[in-house]
Design an enzyme around this catalytic site. Structure first.
Site, short mmCIF file in Angstrom:
data_model
loop_
_atom_site.label_atom_id
_atom_site.label_comp_id
_atom_site.label_asym_id
_atom_site.label_seq_id
_atom_site.Cartn_x
_atom_site.Cartn_y
_atom_site.Cartn_z
N HIS A 19 0.84 -1.20 0.00
CA HIS A 19 0.00 0.00 0.00
C HIS A 19 0.88 1.26 0.00
CE1 HIS A 19 -3.02 -2.60 2.41
NE2 HIS A 19 -3.59 -2.40 1.23
N LYS A 43 -17.67 -6.02 8.95
CA LYS A 43 -16.46 -6.82 8.78
C LYS A 43 -15.64 -6.79 10.06
CE LYS A 43 -12.97 -7.18 5.14
NZ LYS A 43 -12.45 -6.52 3.95
N ARG A 107 -2.52 -6.42 -8.26
CA ARG A 107 -1.40 -7.32 -8.06
C ARG A 107 -1.50 -8.43 -9.10
NH1 ARG A 107 -3.13 -7.96 -1.96
NH2 ARG A 107 -5.01 -8.17 -3.22
N SER A 145 -3.21 -7.74 3.31
CA SER A 145 -3.40 -7.53 4.75
C SER A 145 -3.78 -8.84 5.44
CB SER A 145 -4.48 -6.49 4.99
OG SER A 145 -4.10 -5.27 4.43
O1 PNS Z 1 -9.09 -3.03 0.72
P1 PNS Z 1 -10.39 -3.51 0.18
O2 PNS Z 1 -11.19 -4.18 1.28
O3 PNS Z 1 -10.24 -4.36 -1.05
O4 PNS Z 1 -11.22 -2.19 -0.26
C1 PNS Z 1 -12.52 -2.29 -0.77
C2 PNS Z 1 -13.21 -0.92 -0.86
C3 PNS Z 1 -13.15 -0.20 0.47
C4 PNS Z 1 -12.50 -0.09 -1.90
C5 PNS Z 1 -14.67 -1.17 -1.32
O5 PNS Z 1 -15.22 -2.15 -0.51
C6 PNS Z 1 -15.54 0.08 -1.26
O6 PNS Z 1 -15.33 1.01 -1.99
N1 PNS Z 1 -16.54 0.06 -0.35
C7 PNS Z 1 -17.44 1.16 -0.17
C8 PNS Z 1 -18.88 0.77 -0.52
C9 PNS Z 1 -19.17 0.98 -1.98
O7 PNS Z 1 -19.04 2.07 -2.51
N2 PNS Z 1 -19.59 -0.10 -2.67
C10 PNS Z 1 -19.92 -0.08 -4.08
C11 PNS Z 1 -18.73 0.10 -4.97
S1 PNS Z 1 -18.25 -1.38 -5.70
#
Ligand code: PNS
Length: 177
Positions: A19, A43, A107, A145
């Protein structure tokens, strides 16, 4: 010219060197980079959102945007960088901070389908939103993570994979049980 504002969203539970590599890579590309930590009550996380914000703040040497809290925003090596938490839809948070660019790391190929789904959904929710995918350094290609947490809990060596403030906090969490 309008400011180029990008959001780098994620869970960051915890933030790792992959990150950080991405943050350093994209920081010079934008006037303002907002690292956005998702508040997701559903979560189970190891680190609280406040802890994650504190760690990231410490690591990025936060320089907030001039409009926020009166701190000066500009840094010679490519704009301001700050961390905030958000809940709800990412596109709504982006509206709040005035950003149109989402930065995500790609990745292995296995990331691709999930990332494409999110990018297309975000664009559907707000056609002005574009997602920029960036590749981390090769040595972080397998890093996540969840793996960091698993390897640490099993006593594995995380040298070079997580920054010291994360390692320290992982040890404290382990000591607490
Ligand atoms: O590190 P991660 O868990 O892969 O990140 C995921 C994240 C936070 C980018 C994604 O879950 C997110 O944007 N969540 C917010 C809710 C949202 O907007 N959902 C619809 C978009 S797909």
């Amino acid at each position: 010219m309008s400011e180029r504002i990008a959001v780098y969203p994620g869970s960051f539970d915890p933030i790792h060197n992959g990150h950080l590599d991405l943050i350093e890579r994209c920081r010079p590309m934008y006037d303002r980079l907002v690292v956005a930590v998702l508040r997701n009550e559903a979560k189970r996380a190891l680190f609280s959102v406040d802890e994650r914000l504190e760690i990231i703040r410490e690591l990025i040497g936060e320089r907030r945007h001039a409009g926020d809290s009166g701190n000066s925003g500009d840094g010679g090596d490519g704009g301001s960088c700050e961390v905030q938490s958000f809940s709800g839809l990412l596109v709504d948070f982006m509206d709040e901070v005035g950003a149109r660019i989402v930065v995500r790391g790609l990745r292995a190929v296995t990331d691709f389908e999930y990332e494409l789904q999110m990018a297309l959904m975000n664009r559907r929710l707000n056609p002005r939103v574009e997602t920029v995918f960036m590749a981390p350094k090769e040595q972080y290609n397998y890093l996540s993570s969840s793996l960091v947490k698993e390897v640490f809990s099993l006593g594995g060596d995380l040298t070079g994979l997580v920054p010291d403030p994360v390692l320290g906090r992982l040890r404290r969490h382990l000591a607490k049980g």
